[in-house]
Write an enzyme that holds these catalytic residues in place. Sequence first.
Site: not given
Ligand code: URA
Length: 238
Positions: A103
């Site tokens: 993310d």
């Molecule tokens: N899980 C999440 O919620 N975000 C990420 O970036 C990776 C795994």
Amino acid sequence: MRLDKLLANTGHGSRKDVKSLLKKKLVTVNDTVVKDNSVHVDPYKDIIKVGGNAVHYQKYVYLMMNKPKGVISATVDGKEKTVIDLLTTDMHRFRPFPVGRLDKDTEGLLLITNDGELAHQLTSPKKDIEKTYYARIQGNVTDEDKEKFAAGVLLDDGYKAKPAKLNIRRRDAISEVEVTVTEGKYHQVKRMFETVGKKVTYLRRISMGELVLDETLKLGTYRELTENELDYCISLKK
Ligand code: URA
């Protein structure tokens, strides 16, 4: 492979720049001057030189990045800065892409490559490659949460997550955990904690299979994989 493509792919400029190098008789193939850009060469057998310097062809690139917050795991984006924008321009000729997504607000280990087969092996749900994250959680993480994660929690869209390991490092109003999952659903870790009524306030990926985040990499920087890391990647492709 066409000579002009090889030269462009090894950092000798655009096809137009390459044409000009050839015209100036600066390029030799097996010690013979070549002026025709459409000549086919074998990048692994023929000895190609530009201005007397040997050209080393590299097909694939494998980079470990410590992704910072605020950049997205994509190759191009109209508005947002991407992880590819953090690479030096000489890396762009490889057309690299990030393996899997972190993310925008997640930090940590991100593999960037142009090896599609490896990317497939690392992200294929069938392979169950473990991805471990360090996370800070608002709320007191309990042994009950650990059991729920081990059994596989039911996400908000009705999907039952595969069993995950939860290692509780600190239990407090803000807890610290390491969580290991074998899949990469959208916002997976954040949504898993939502199912137990808790919020992820910080997330950093620390490993993916046998690849472990190099803690000496500053946020936003990267390096090529080491021989051992490469051996592991190649073993996945077999
Ligand atoms: N899980 C999440 O919620 N975000 C990420 O970036 C990776 C795994």
